[in-house]
Design an enzyme around this catalytic site. Structure first.
Site, mmCIF file in Angstrom:
data_model
loop_
_atom_site.group_PDB
_atom_site.id
_atom_site.type_symbol
_atom_site.label_atom_id
_atom_site.label_comp_id
_atom_site.label_asym_id
_atom_site.label_seq_id
_atom_site.Cartn_x
_atom_site.Cartn_y
_atom_site.Cartn_z
ATOM 1 N N ASP A 412 0.869 -1.180 0.000
ATOM 2 C CA ASP A 412 0.000 0.000 0.000
ATOM 3 C C ASP A 412 0.909 1.234 0.000
ATOM 4 O O ASP A 412 1.588 1.512 0.996
ATOM 5 C CB ASP A 412 -0.880 -0.058 1.266
ATOM 6 C CG ASP A 412 -1.884 1.084 1.343
ATOM 7 O OD1 ASP A 412 -1.655 2.125 0.700
ATOM 8 O OD2 ASP A 412 -2.891 0.926 2.068
ATOM 9 N N HIS A 413 0.883 1.949 -1.100
ATOM 10 C CA HIS A 413 1.822 3.070 -1.255
ATOM 11 C C HIS A 413 1.492 4.244 -0.322
ATOM 12 O O HIS A 413 2.294 5.156 -0.151
ATOM 13 C CB HIS A 413 1.817 3.532 -2.717
ATOM 14 C CG HIS A 413 3.108 4.151 -3.161
ATOM 15 N ND1 HIS A 413 4.147 4.399 -2.304
ATOM 16 C CD2 HIS A 413 3.525 4.558 -4.377
ATOM 17 C CE1 HIS A 413 5.144 4.956 -2.969
ATOM 18 N NE2 HIS A 413 4.799 5.064 -4.222
ATOM 19 N N ARG A 414 0.326 4.223 0.309
ATOM 20 C CA ARG A 414 0.023 5.283 1.292
ATOM 21 C C ARG A 414 0.867 5.101 2.541
ATOM 22 O O ARG A 414 1.117 6.036 3.288
ATOM 23 C CB ARG A 414 -1.463 5.228 1.700
ATOM 24 C CG ARG A 414 -2.409 5.598 0.584
ATOM 25 C CD ARG A 414 -3.843 5.331 0.990
ATOM 26 N NE ARG A 414 -4.076 3.923 1.302
ATOM 27 C CZ ARG A 414 -5.231 3.416 1.680
ATOM 28 N NH1 ARG A 414 -6.266 4.212 1.813
ATOM 29 N NH2 ARG A 414 -5.364 2.141 1.930
#
Ligand code: CAO
Length: 440
Positions: A412-414
């Site tokens: 999850d790039h967040r």
């Protein structure tokens, strides 16, 4: 120069003492001609009083519950002199001059209704799909609709501000509200509520023989979760490789030694132990975003989910406390839990509490793939089939056959930056390439 004008109740037919049920303006509001000012409701009808002028509301002279009749003062408004003169001139041409009220400035009557340009969508133009959203109160207040339509829209949670009225002067009817709600529902189901065009319905039998098979319950549930995760988690997949030549030799040796006890250690058990070390080194991979997206919840336990392929579909049971279990214990539990999964004997506890998941297709084949993060986890490790490959050895300048394991880590790039994604797989790769480190 600005002038103060009185806005009074216009001719509302035979109605006397009609109740004010909604006031759409407040002092300081800038109003255009035809913007709704108040809603009145008698026991027979409901009506809205539009503004006869453009300007700024100075004072509202009525309150909800008041009974008003033709000529009663509703509000005072500051209007530009030119605007006031233009309206007065227009009225002189089209209507009787309004009666003067002693001691007050000249009252303004609504302008003669003129047909507004139709805002109805062209017959061949389908309105775009709409996404459900909370009601914007300012837009709702300004929308041109009767009180009963407003009430109806409120009941359905429809935002009048988003609806194009097809009535006179863009007035929103009950049918407009119904059509809007229908469109939202259709977009939400067919287009996933993403504002995308709905999937076309195709009769495949037109093109050849077909057979329709119902989806299993697991297929449907997994599909919903995968879809949610695919559209809500910004995914990145980092590919890497690990040289598992020595690990494989060690694995075979281990299985030989424990053959009589029925122990079978697969590459996956090593991967699970390696993941525990990597999670300890990179704790953000062992976290979840809280639902509000304000905090990161870091976990101090090490429960690993494993995707298991069953005849009814994909399930992801969780093996708990992998940090406290030996390699052989993890391997045994993996065999037990995948057998329970295939026999449909998993309990809800088996399926919850995972920190990170592994999806291993190594027993089947493939070179790499992009697994979908099993949210609220923030990463998933995909494993493809190890292959013997010639690898250049810098020390002796020769190629050697080495067993190379492909890794595909989606995250999850967040929560995880690209650099940390690459660090994580490099760390894993080093651990798997050197079994001594793995045992540390
Ligand atoms: N490379 C080479 N060989 C591999 C391998 C790899 N990456 N992974 C497994 N193997 C070998 C195993 O070592 C085993 O060989 P041996 O018989 O010599 O020991 C053989 O392939 C079969 O392994 P397995 O699949 O029975 O066992 P596993 O522990 O590797 O996997 C499980 C268990 C439950 C994960 C697996 O059976 C399974 O269901 N995999 C599918 C998961 C899936 O569908 N993922 C996709 C989800 S969508 O993202």
């Amino acid at each position: 120069m600005a002038e103060e004008k009185n806005i009074v109740v216009p001719d509302i037919g035979d109605f006397e003492g009609v109740e004010v049920i909604e006031i759409m303006v407040s002092p300081g509001d800038t109003i255009n001609v035809e913007d709704p000012l108040v809603s009145l409701e008698s026991d027979k009808a409901a009506m809205e009083i539009p503004s006869p002028l453009a300007g700024t509301i100075r004072e509202v002279k009525i309150k909800i519950g008041d009974q008003v009749s033709k000529g009663d003062l509703l509000a005072t408004m500051e209007v530009a002199a030119a605007e006031s003169a233009a309206v007065a001139h227009q009225e002189a041409e089209t209507a009787e001059p309004p009666e003067e009220t002693p001691g007050a400035t000249e009252p303004e009557q609504p302008p003669t209704p003129t047909p507004a340009p139709s805002r109805k969508p062209a017959a061949d133009q389908r309105p775009p799909p709409v996404t459900p959203s909370p009601i914007d109160e300012a837009g709702f207040r300004k929308a041109h609709a009767s009180p009963s339509v407003r009430k109806f829209a409120r009941e359905l949670g429809a935002d009048l501000g988003q609806i194009t009225g097809t009535g006179k002067k863009g007035r929103i009817s009950r049918q407009d509200v119904t059509a809007f709600v229908k469109r939202v529902m259709t977009s939400a189901t067919a287009g996933g509520g993403l504002g995308v065009a709905p999937m076309p319905e195709i009769d495949f039998s037109e093109f050849g023989d077909i057979e329709t098979q119902p989806l299993t319950k697991i297929n449907k549930l997994t599909g919903q979760v995968l879809h949610r995760n695919w559209v809500t988690v910004p995914h990145v997949t980092q590919f890497d490789e690990a040289d598992i030549t020595e690990l494989e030799a060690f694995r075979r040796q281990l299985n030989k030694e424990h053959k009589d006890e029925g122990v079978r250690v697969t590459v996956l058990a090593f991967l699970m132990k390696a993941l525990v070390s990597a999670l300890k080194e990179y704790p953000r991979f062992n976290s979840s975003l809280d639902p509000g997206g304000e905090n990161l919840v870091l976990k101090k336990y090490f429960h690993i989910g494993v995707a298991v392929d069953t005849p009814d579909g994909l399930v992801v049971p969780v093996i708990r406390d992998c940090d406290r279990k030996s390699l052989i214990e993890v391997a045994n539990e993996l065999i037990a839990v995948s057998a329970r999964a295939r026999a449909k004997k998993l309990s809800p506890a088996d399926l919850s509490g995972g920190c990170i998941s592994i999806s291993s297709l190594g027993g089947i084949g493939g070179t790499a793939f992009t697994p979908i993060v099993n949210a609220p986890e923030v990463a998933i490790l995909g494993v493809s089939r190890a292959q013997m490959r010639p690898v250049y050895q810098e020390e002796d300048g020769e190629f050697e056959p080495r067993l190379i394991l492909p890794l595909s880590l989606s995250y999850d790039h967040r929560v995880i930056d690209g650099a940390d994604g690459a660090r994580f797989t490099s760390f894993l790769s080093k651990l798997l390439s050197d079994t001594r480190r793995l045992l540390l």
